[in-house]
Design an enzyme around this catalytic site. Sequence first.
Site, PDB file in Angstrom:
ATOM      1  N   ASN A  92      90.678  32.983  63.409  1.00 31.25           N
ATOM      2  CA  ASN A  92      89.258  32.711  63.136  1.00 31.25           C
ATOM      3  C   ASN A  92      88.946  31.226  63.018  1.00 31.25           C
ATOM      4  O   ASN A  92      87.937  30.841  62.437  1.00 31.25           O
ATOM      5  CB  ASN A  92      88.801  33.485  61.886  1.00 31.25           C
ATOM      6  CG  ASN A  92      89.693  33.240  60.689  1.00 31.25           C
ATOM      7  OD1 ASN A  92      90.495  32.302  60.700  1.00 31.25           O
ATOM      8  ND2 ASN A  92      89.565  34.055  59.665  1.00 31.25           N
ATOM      9  N   ARG A 111      89.285  26.568  50.579  1.00 35.33           N
ATOM     10  CA  ARG A 111      89.394  27.472  49.434  1.00 35.33           C
ATOM     11  C   ARG A 111      88.627  26.868  48.265  1.00 35.33           C
ATOM     12  O   ARG A 111      88.713  25.660  48.006  1.00 35.33           O
ATOM     13  CB  ARG A 111      90.860  27.695  49.031  1.00 35.33           C
ATOM     14  CG  ARG A 111      91.633  28.612  49.960  1.00 35.33           C
ATOM     15  CD  ARG A 111      91.106  30.051  49.938  1.00 35.33           C
ATOM     16  NE  ARG A 111      91.797  30.914  50.888  1.00 35.33           N
ATOM     17  CZ  ARG A 111      91.361  31.230  52.107  1.00 35.33           C
ATOM     18  NH1 ARG A 111      90.215  30.735  52.548  1.00 35.33           N
ATOM     19  NH2 ARG A 111      92.046  32.051  52.882  1.00 35.33           N
ATOM     20  N   GLN A 160      87.099  35.449  44.058  1.00 33.50           N
ATOM     21  CA  GLN A 160      86.147  36.134  44.935  1.00 33.50           C
ATOM     22  C   GLN A 160      86.238  37.630  44.720  1.00 33.50           C
ATOM     23  O   GLN A 160      87.356  38.146  44.621  1.00 33.50           O
ATOM     24  CB  GLN A 160      86.429  35.777  46.401  1.00 33.50           C
ATOM     25  CG  GLN A 160      86.011  34.363  46.740  1.00 33.50           C
ATOM     26  CD  GLN A 160      86.160  34.015  48.202  1.00 33.50           C
ATOM     27  OE1 GLN A 160      85.854  32.916  48.604  1.00 33.50           O
ATOM     28  NE2 GLN A 160      86.618  34.926  49.024  1.00 33.50           N
ATOM     29  N   HIS A 219      81.762  34.340  51.379  1.00 34.23           N
ATOM     30  CA  HIS A 219      82.878  33.989  52.274  1.00 34.23           C
ATOM     31  C   HIS A 219      82.730  34.732  53.606  1.00 34.23           C
ATOM     32  O   HIS A 219      83.193  35.859  53.760  1.00 34.23           O
ATOM     33  CB  HIS A 219      84.201  34.366  51.601  1.00 34.23           C
ATOM     34  CG  HIS A 219      85.398  33.768  52.263  1.00 34.23           C
ATOM     35  ND1 HIS A 219      86.625  33.731  51.661  1.00 34.23           N
ATOM     36  CD2 HIS A 219      85.566  33.188  53.474  1.00 34.23           C
ATOM     37  CE1 HIS A 219      87.500  33.156  52.470  1.00 34.23           C
ATOM     38  NE2 HIS A 219      86.879  32.827  53.589  1.00 34.23           N
TER      39      HIS A 219
HETATM   40  P1  NAI Z   1      96.498  25.019  59.658  1.00 35.39           P
HETATM   41  O1  NAI Z   1      97.770  25.467  59.037  1.00 35.39           O
HETATM   42  O2  NAI Z   1      96.369  25.022  61.140  1.00 35.39           O
HETATM   43  O3  NAI Z   1      96.156  23.540  59.162  1.00 35.39           O
HETATM   44  C1  NAI Z   1      96.204  23.161  57.834  1.00 35.39           C
HETATM   45  C2  NAI Z   1      96.508  21.691  57.791  1.00 35.39           C
HETATM   46  O4  NAI Z   1      96.359  21.242  56.453  1.00 35.39           O
HETATM   47  C3  NAI Z   1      97.941  21.380  58.221  1.00 35.39           C
HETATM   48  O5  NAI Z   1      97.936  20.387  59.224  1.00 35.39           O
HETATM   49  C4  NAI Z   1      98.574  20.865  56.937  1.00 35.39           C
HETATM   50  O6  NAI Z   1      99.569  19.881  57.143  1.00 35.39           O
HETATM   51  C5  NAI Z   1      97.372  20.303  56.217  1.00 35.39           C
HETATM   52  N1  NAI Z   1      97.603  20.102  54.795  1.00 35.39           N
HETATM   53  C6  NAI Z   1      98.308  20.852  53.920  1.00 35.39           C
HETATM   54  N2  NAI Z   1      98.293  20.289  52.712  1.00 35.39           N
HETATM   55  C7  NAI Z   1      97.552  19.157  52.819  1.00 35.39           C
HETATM   56  C8  NAI Z   1      97.175  18.152  51.900  1.00 35.39           C
HETATM   57  N3  NAI Z   1      97.591  18.186  50.628  1.00 35.39           N
HETATM   58  N4  NAI Z   1      96.408  17.139  52.349  1.00 35.39           N
HETATM   59  C9  NAI Z   1      96.010  17.079  53.644  1.00 35.39           C
HETATM   60  N5  NAI Z   1      96.349  18.023  54.557  1.00 35.39           N
HETATM   61  C10 NAI Z   1      97.110  19.037  54.140  1.00 35.39           C
HETATM   62  O7  NAI Z   1      95.385  25.904  58.994  1.00 35.39           O
HETATM   63  P2  NAI Z   1      93.896  26.188  59.524  1.00 35.39           P
HETATM   64  O8  NAI Z   1      93.900  27.335  60.443  1.00 35.39           O
HETATM   65  O9  NAI Z   1      93.310  24.911  59.981  1.00 35.39           O
HETATM   66  O10 NAI Z   1      93.203  26.670  58.170  1.00 35.39           O
HETATM   67  C11 NAI Z   1      93.119  25.793  57.055  1.00 35.39           C
HETATM   68  C12 NAI Z   1      92.677  26.575  55.838  1.00 35.39           C
HETATM   69  O11 NAI Z   1      91.330  26.996  56.018  1.00 35.39           O
HETATM   70  C13 NAI Z   1      93.450  27.875  55.590  1.00 35.39           C
HETATM   71  O12 NAI Z   1      94.657  27.650  54.918  1.00 35.39           O
HETATM   72  C14 NAI Z   1      92.475  28.673  54.784  1.00 35.39           C
HETATM   73  O13 NAI Z   1      92.631  28.402  53.416  1.00 35.39           O
HETATM   74  C15 NAI Z   1      91.122  28.174  55.258  1.00 35.39           C
HETATM   75  N6  NAI Z   1      90.433  29.162  56.087  1.00 35.39           N
HETATM   76  C16 NAI Z   1      89.186  29.594  55.690  1.00 35.39           C
HETATM   77  C17 NAI Z   1      88.518  30.540  56.409  1.00 35.39           C
HETATM   78  C18 NAI Z   1      87.143  30.988  56.009  1.00 35.39           C
HETATM   79  O14 NAI Z   1      86.687  32.024  56.479  1.00 35.39           O
HETATM   80  N7  NAI Z   1      86.445  30.227  55.189  1.00 35.39           N
HETATM   81  C19 NAI Z   1      89.105  31.169  57.600  1.00 35.39           C
HETATM   82  C20 NAI Z   1      90.362  30.568  58.004  1.00 35.39           C
HETATM   83  C21 NAI Z   1      91.010  29.635  57.236  1.00 35.39           C
END
Ligand code: NAI
Length: 394
Positions: free
Chosen positions: A147, A285, A314, A333
């Site tokens: 997503n 989050r 949530q 959400h």
């Molecule tokens: P991803 O795993 O592709 O990218 C996450 C990035 O955050 C990685 O490059 C990682 O190194 C970086 N990261 C981790 N800790 C960090 C920090 N302390 N400072 C800076 N960067 C840091 O994940 P994606 O697909 O981009 O999703 C990110 C987050 O978005 C998910 O973990 C989830 O919590 C949230 N999400 C929310 C959705 C919604 O419907 N609102 C749907 C999908 C994801």
Amino acid sequence: MLRTIFSQSSRVITQSAFTGARALSASAVSRDKVLMVLYEAGEAAKEQRLLGCKENALGLRGWLESQGHTVVATSDKEGPNSEFEKHIEDAHVVITTPFHPGYVTADRIAKAKNLKLCITAGVGSDHVDLDAANTKNIGVYEVTGSNVTSVAEHVVMAILCLVRNFVPAHEMIKKGEWKVADVAKASFDVEGKVIGTVGCGRIGYRVLQRLQPFEPKELLYSDYQPISKELEDAVGVRHVSLEELVAKCDIITINAPLTPETRGLFNKELLAKCKKGVYIVNTARGAIVDTQALVDAVESGHVAGYAGDVWFPQPASRYHPWRIMPRHAMTPHVSGTTLDAQTRYANGVKDILTRYYAKEPQQPQNIICEGGAILSRAYSKTGKIETKVSDSGA
Ligand code: NAI
């Protein structure tokens, strides 16, 4: 040695030599209890494409039952007498979504005597206590990439809503009013602004791709997994420290997972270091932002506006202060649960289950924990599975 894997959504992940993608041993090939914690849809469940609700059970009920498994789908997830609490005791598999998360806490894991697998129908597995899951060798998987485009689109929409002051303008029209000045006095262009993403993985990068045509003054990102120079140049983004990012940005978008390091990251101190008048969009989050510190910062005007769709816990209480703070564009959400996304994450859950019961390796990009360790580098700086996002995935 590096190898390239094309993920479900055509994104390219470059992965270090990965030796951990072995098949989990499925202790019971049939007659598992599969517990799904999903939001209740009521009448809306008549829309058959709304797969992620309790009633439609990801479209997987018939398929699972035909293999002898028992499926329990519930939205009742809070408190000691909830269906979730009752059924987790003997469930083999727990499937939930971040939109209505069944919190798989250490206490619940301790009493879950059969649990082998936690699957996130979507992206973001912070609702599982990963350390507790690892102590019992429970596999934690999510449908990586399912997503990310949906969320990136929502982020751009939310930025525009805040910067253009859309919400008050819309509310005014519904009330029968016409006060151009009241809207215009706090309405700007995105063009010429400094915009930064905290976390530049699949969503963060897609947000940058979509913002570049708005001709911002500068695009910045902070992440402990820097993207390649080629990817940076493709969108014109610069890697900076978190401190530099918050000091320089007019608009900040948060796209990192919730981990021990990011929990409460946007607290009073960090918010104070942000540029006065910053707009913040958080679809990552809710717990990454300190609830009261944000309210104070918005009320004082230090933060010009806040938007996103994530809360903690949530569903959000009807008295959650973010519902009534000034200048927000919050939604429930929903950003990652468009009908398009639901098809992708339902298919992804089926793929994870198929591999599990066939004792085949999981797709590496979907693995958060396996073999008692966090393997996703997005969740742990020592994780083996790196996240790299290519241009071609958008
Ligand atoms: P991803 O795993 O592709 O990218 C996450 C990035 O955050 C990685 O490059 C990682 O190194 C970086 N990261 C981790 N800790 C960090 C920090 N302390 N400072 C800076 N960067 C840091 O994940 P994606 O697909 O981009 O999703 C990110 C987050 O978005 C998910 O973990 C989830 O919590 C949230 N999400 C929310 C959705 C919604 O419907 N609102 C749907 C999908 C994801």
